[in-house]
Design an enzyme around this catalytic site. Structure first.
Site, short mmCIF file in Angstrom:
data_model
loop_
_atom_site.label_atom_id
_atom_site.label_comp_id
_atom_site.label_asym_id
_atom_site.label_seq_id
_atom_site.Cartn_x
_atom_site.Cartn_y
_atom_site.Cartn_z
N TYR A 105 47.03 10.47 10.05
CA TYR A 105 46.55 10.02 11.47
C TYR A 105 45.29 9.20 11.43
O TYR A 105 45.18 8.29 12.13
CB TYR A 105 46.25 11.46 12.03
CG TYR A 105 46.00 11.27 13.49
CD1 TYR A 105 46.99 10.62 14.50
CD2 TYR A 105 44.97 11.97 14.08
CE1 TYR A 105 46.76 10.59 15.79
CE2 TYR A 105 44.53 11.87 15.50
CZ TYR A 105 45.41 10.97 16.21
OH TYR A 105 45.34 10.97 17.52
N SER A 139 41.15 7.28 18.80
CA SER A 139 40.78 8.84 18.63
C SER A 139 39.46 8.50 17.52
O SER A 139 39.57 7.54 17.02
CB SER A 139 41.85 9.35 17.72
OG SER A 139 41.46 10.59 17.22
#
Length: 267
Positions: free
Chosen positions: A166, A153
């Site tokens: 995250y 990501s």
């Protein structure tokens, strides 16, 4: 090199490229979102696909629709990983491993971090990737032209407020991907990283925030966010390119997202 040696080398390379294993892949996270879309994209190109996820009923529907081989498994559980490896080995093996399973939970500031959420993110995004990769590396090496693709990501490249857990998990996955590329080059394994930005999928934001209204606000006013199919198409291309072509890192964002901190929203 003699003409005979050159011909032998060319024949060996051709036999590797033509091997059924090199058109066969394991895809994790296959019950939804980018994982599901990747299964569809590869099946449309004639690949043999072993679709892996925890939700058996979703895999059964995907199997019936696409012809993929659904294998219910939790990639964080050692017994499930061993069972998955045995099933794939029995079916003839693969030359490509596509680690897509992952996700985010919560948007707490670091000073207010929810330990359970952080542990879940590390377990799924990092340890799940490690366990699958470790299990399948001998098979991938044996093909002579193995591929590992990790879906990370842009959260693994640039930190942002409220993204600490995250960010940390995806930074770790990004780092292990880089280490793997260095370690496995001598085995002719190419290691690809695809790092998407804003992607609108059925469940990602909902799972993160646990609330449909909060999930919808993530995409509010954004014209044409990426879709799961957009990312899957990039994954399909990356693993289908000639094996000597290694797309080390692919960052993919919608045009409206010029950077992590710059997202154009139209009211």
């Amino acid at each position: 090199m003699t003409e005979e040696s050159r011909n032998a080398t060319a024949q060996n390379q051709a036999s590797q490229s033509d091997s059924p294993q090199n058109r066969a892949a394991v895809v994790t996270g296959a019950s939804t979102g980018i994982g599901e879309a990747t299964v569809r994209a590869l099946r449309e190109e004639g690949w043999t696909v072993f679709a892996v996820a925890r939700r058996a009923e979703r895999l059964a529907a995907l199997e019936a629709e696409t012809g993929a081989v659904g294998i219910p498994a939790d990639i964080t559980e050692d017994d499930d990983v061993a069972r998955l490896l045995a099933r794939v080995t029995e079916a003839g093996g693969v030359g490509t491993l596509i680690n897509i399973a992952g996700g985010a939970r919560g948007a707490d500031l670091v000073g207010e971090a929810n330990t359970e959420d952080w542990e879940w993110m590390f377990r799924v995004n990092v340890l799940g990737t490690v366990k699958l990769t470790r299990a399948f590396l001998p098979m991938l090496r044996a093909t002579g032209e193995g591929t590992v693709l990790n879906l990370t990501s842009t959260a693994g490249l640039v930190a942002y407020e409220g993204g600490g857990g995250y960010n940390a998990a995806k930074f770790a996955q990004h780092a292990l991907t880089g280490a793997l590329r260095l370690e496995e080059a001598e085995h002719n394994i190419r290691v690809i990283e695809v790092a998407p930005g804003l992607v609108r999928t059925e469940e990602f934001a909902l799972n993160r925030f646990g609330d449909q209204d909060a999930a919808e606000k993530v995409y509010e006013g954004v014209e044409k966010p990426l879709t799961a199919a957009d990312v899957a198409d990039v994954v399909r291309y990356a693993v289908s390119a000639p094996h000597h072509v290694n797309l080390d890192q692919i960052v993919i964002r919608p045009v409206a997202q010029a950077a992590t901190h710059k997202l154009i929203r139209k009211r």
